[in-house]
Design a protein around this motif. Structure first.
Motif, short mmCIF file in Angstrom:
data_model
loop_
_atom_site.label_atom_id
_atom_site.label_comp_id
_atom_site.label_asym_id
_atom_site.label_seq_id
_atom_site.Cartn_x
_atom_site.Cartn_y
_atom_site.Cartn_z
N LEU A 433 0.82 -1.22 0.00
CA LEU A 433 0.00 0.00 0.00
C LEU A 433 0.85 1.27 0.00
O LEU A 433 0.46 2.29 -0.54
CB LEU A 433 -0.93 0.02 1.22
N ARG A 434 2.03 1.19 0.62
CA ARG A 434 2.87 2.39 0.67
C ARG A 434 3.59 2.65 -0.63
O ARG A 434 3.68 3.79 -1.08
CB ARG A 434 3.94 2.22 1.75
N TRP A 435 4.14 1.58 -1.20
CA TRP A 435 5.04 1.79 -2.33
C TRP A 435 4.51 1.29 -3.66
O TRP A 435 4.46 2.03 -4.63
CB TRP A 435 6.40 1.11 -2.05
N VAL A 436 4.13 0.00 -3.69
CA VAL A 436 3.84 -0.62 -4.99
C VAL A 436 2.57 -0.04 -5.62
O VAL A 436 2.59 0.45 -6.75
CB VAL A 436 3.74 -2.16 -4.85
N CYS A 437 1.48 -0.08 -4.87
CA CYS A 437 0.20 0.38 -5.43
C CYS A 437 0.22 1.85 -5.86
O CYS A 437 -0.20 2.15 -6.99
CB CYS A 437 -0.95 0.13 -4.47
N PRO A 438 0.71 2.76 -5.02
CA PRO A 438 0.65 4.16 -5.46
C PRO A 438 1.47 4.41 -6.73
O PRO A 438 1.04 5.17 -7.60
CB PRO A 438 1.26 4.95 -4.30
N VAL A 439 2.62 3.73 -6.85
CA VAL A 439 3.45 3.96 -8.04
C VAL A 439 2.72 3.46 -9.29
O VAL A 439 2.60 4.17 -10.30
CB VAL A 439 4.82 3.26 -7.89
N ILE A 440 2.17 2.24 -9.19
CA ILE A 440 1.46 1.70 -10.35
C ILE A 440 0.26 2.59 -10.71
O ILE A 440 0.01 2.91 -11.86
CB ILE A 440 0.97 0.26 -10.06
N LEU A 441 -0.47 3.01 -9.67
CA LEU A 441 -1.64 3.84 -9.94
C LEU A 441 -1.27 5.19 -10.53
O LEU A 441 -1.96 5.70 -11.41
CB LEU A 441 -2.44 4.04 -8.65
N ALA A 442 -0.16 5.74 -10.07
CA ALA A 442 0.27 7.02 -10.64
C ALA A 442 0.56 6.84 -12.12
O ALA A 442 0.23 7.71 -12.94
CB ALA A 442 1.51 7.52 -9.90
N ILE A 443 1.13 5.67 -12.46
CA ILE A 443 1.42 5.43 -13.88
C ILE A 443 0.13 5.33 -14.70
O ILE A 443 0.00 5.95 -15.75
CB ILE A 443 2.28 4.15 -14.07
N ILE A 444 -0.87 4.59 -14.17
CA ILE A 444 -2.14 4.49 -14.92
C ILE A 444 -2.72 5.88 -15.11
O ILE A 444 -3.19 6.22 -16.17
CB ILE A 444 -3.28 3.78 -14.15
N PHE A 445 -2.66 6.64 -14.02
CA PHE A 445 -3.31 7.93 -14.07
C PHE A 445 -2.64 8.85 -15.09
O PHE A 445 -3.29 9.46 -15.92
CB PHE A 445 -3.29 8.57 -12.68
N LEU A 446 -1.32 8.88 -15.05
CA LEU A 446 -0.61 9.75 -16.00
C LEU A 446 -0.85 9.27 -17.42
O LEU A 446 -1.00 10.06 -18.35
CB LEU A 446 0.89 9.77 -15.67
N ASP A 447 -0.92 7.94 -17.58
CA ASP A 447 -1.19 7.41 -18.92
C ASP A 447 -2.56 7.83 -19.40
O ASP A 447 -2.76 8.19 -20.56
CB ASP A 447 -1.09 5.90 -18.93
N SER A 448 -3.54 7.80 -18.48
CA SER A 448 -4.89 8.15 -18.93
C SER A 448 -4.96 9.61 -19.35
O SER A 448 -5.83 10.00 -20.11
CB SER A 448 -5.90 7.86 -17.82
N LEU A 449 -4.05 10.42 -18.85
CA LEU A 449 -4.02 11.80 -19.29
C LEU A 449 -3.23 11.94 -20.59
O LEU A 449 -3.02 13.05 -21.09
CB LEU A 449 -3.39 12.69 -18.21
N GLY A 450 -2.73 10.81 -21.10
CA GLY A 450 -2.07 10.83 -22.41
C GLY A 450 -0.58 11.16 -22.34
O GLY A 450 0.03 11.44 -23.38
#
Ligand code: TRP
Length: 453
Positions: A433-450
């Motif tokens: 929850l501290r490291w792995v999930c936030p990093v992966i989610l940040a990547i999805i999010f930035l990707d969704s913004l193109g």
């Protein structure tokens, strides 16, 4: 608060109710088509990885927040930390928007169920004819709206019966029924001649089709199909009793969701290859077309086609209903607890607003197709905004909150049921929850913004 709050009864109820939310159109309609487009078996491997690494920890985190506070999402975050109430509001907004278009697609499943039962579904002959039927249905100003409304009223009726007599009881009846229908359909599909080609297509990993985009698609799919990022599982967990084992519940719900997605693929692809709609050389059509155009054509070429079609669309209606109930409950519980309205009025207000929103979403695909926001119809905007922005954001903040800020005592208490169960997984969970999930989610999010395109 805890004493007079409604509670789900047995151990199994918690699993069935949460699985009812998770298993929905996302698993049965979206998964097979996305997997088909993204390398079949390779997508499956990625999806399962995402469920394990990202989905499970987040679901446990949401369950803990809900059961620790015994409040629906906004109240739950506020109780734990006033500054993080916004995560709850983000969820209510997302639930409102998802439900708006989810009712529309659920309404289509209802229409196709009517058509299967009345036998009209097997009257066209070519896939083109089915495509025309789907298009005409869309362009009709009333029919799709009325179907969405019927679906909203069905959901209203269940919520009106209450948490135990409505949500819990209906999930306990419908979920086993859903598994039985799926098994029957999958066995039937596998029994058809040449079904093996479909199985191969679905399971053979084609790693050449895997790109960064595929990984991100698998992440998004895992998220949507597990109902996380929106406080839905927070709200449901607020009705869990003290004995519910949160880890096991999360594990079972994820397993059931994955199993249903697999069965859906085993229903659709073998049948599609068997009747020759798909061949080893042509790639299948994805999206709404797969279920509402390709499948009726497949049923048409089978003996007793209307019967199989009726079972399939009933299955979709059941799966969609237990999911709309969970989204409807997020909004109703919010109005009840935060606006201090009675449950009856909260439910009525939720339904009334959904009648308007779903009608707008539905009409935006037909007669109001020219109304666009950045080139997207209102329906597509609601889909895009929730799946690509609000859900990843909700998930991201949930990890940060539970991983970094929440008192570890609270998490330990929830995982161990106040010391009754062992909790060896706590350090691993906190690390994810501290490291792995936030990093992966940040990547999805930035990707969704193109950003990566
Ligand atoms: N999981 C459901 C599906 O697969 C949809 C759903 C219900 C959902 N509640 C949710 C998605 C909360 C995201 C968040 O169809």
């Amino acid at each position: 608060m805890e004493q007079n709050r409604a509670k789900f009864g047995g151990k199994l109820s918690a699993v069935l109710v949460a699985a009812g939310s998770a298993v929905g159109l996302g698993n049965i309609w979206r998964f097979p088509s996305v997997a088909g487009d993204n390398g079949g078996g390779a997508f499956l491997v990625l999806y399962i990885l995402c469920v394990v690494v990202l989905g499970l920890p987040l679901m446990i985190a949401e369950f803990s927040v809900g059961r620790a506070t015994h409040q629906a999402s906004v109240g739950a975050y506020r109780t734990l930390n006033r500054r993080w109430t916004f995560v709850g509001y983000n969820g209510v907004l997302a639930a409102f928007l998802i439900l708006g278009f989810y009712y529309v697609v659920s309404g289509w499943t209802l229409e196709y169920l009517f058509q299967s039962v009345s036998g009209t579904i097997t009257q066209a002959s070519t896939p083109e004819a089915y495509s025309k039927i789907f298009e005409n249905f869309h362009l009709d100003p009333w029919r799709p709206v009325i179907c969405a409304w019927i679906f909203a009223l069905m959901t209203h009726a269940v919520i009106a019966l209450g948490v135990q007599k409505g949500i819990e009881r209906i999930s306990n009846i419908l979920m086993p029924l859903l598994f039985v229908m799926m098994l029957i359909l999958a066995i039937h599909s596998l029994w058809m001649p040449n079904s093996w080609d479909g199985v191969k297509f679905f399971f053979m990993p084609d790693f050449s089709k895997v790109t960064a985009q595929t990984v991100l698609m698998a992440l998004g799919q895992a998220f949507f199909s597990l109902s996380i990022g929106l406080g839905c599982m927070v709200t449901y967990a607020s009705y869990f009793n003290r004995e519910t084992n949160l880890r096991h519940t999360a594990l079972n719900v994820s397993l059931l969701g994955t199993l249903v997605a697999l069965l859906a693929g085993l229903i659709i692809f073998p049948a599609a290859y068997s009747v020759g709609i798909f061949t080893p050389d042509t790639s299948p059509t994805a999206g709404p077309a797969l279920i509402f155009i390709t499948l009726p054509a497949i049923f048409n070429s089978m003996p007793l086609g209307s019967l199989w079609a009726a079972i399939f669309f009933l299955l979709l209606v059941v799966a969609a209903l237990t999911s709309t109930i969970s989204l409807h409950e997020v909004i109703t519980a919010y109005l009840h607890e935060e606006w201090h309205l009675s449950r009856k009025w909260s439910n009525a207000l939720t339904t009334a607003s959904m009648l308007v929103t779903s009608a707008v979403a539905s009409l935006s695909l037909g007669v109001w197709n020219h109304w666009r926001i950045c080139g997207l119809t209102i329906f597509d905007t609601m889909d895009y905004l929730t799946a690509n922005i609000l859900l990843p954001l909700g998930g991201f903040f949930t990890c940060i909150f539970v991983g970094w800020l929440l008192d570890k005592k609270v998490l330990r208490n929830e995982l161990s049921n106040e010391g009754k169960l062992s909790c060896h997984i706590l350090p691993l969970l906190v690390f994810l929850l501290r490291w792995v999930c936030p990093v992966i989610l940040a990547i999805i999010f930035l990707d969704s913004l193109g950003l990566f395109r």
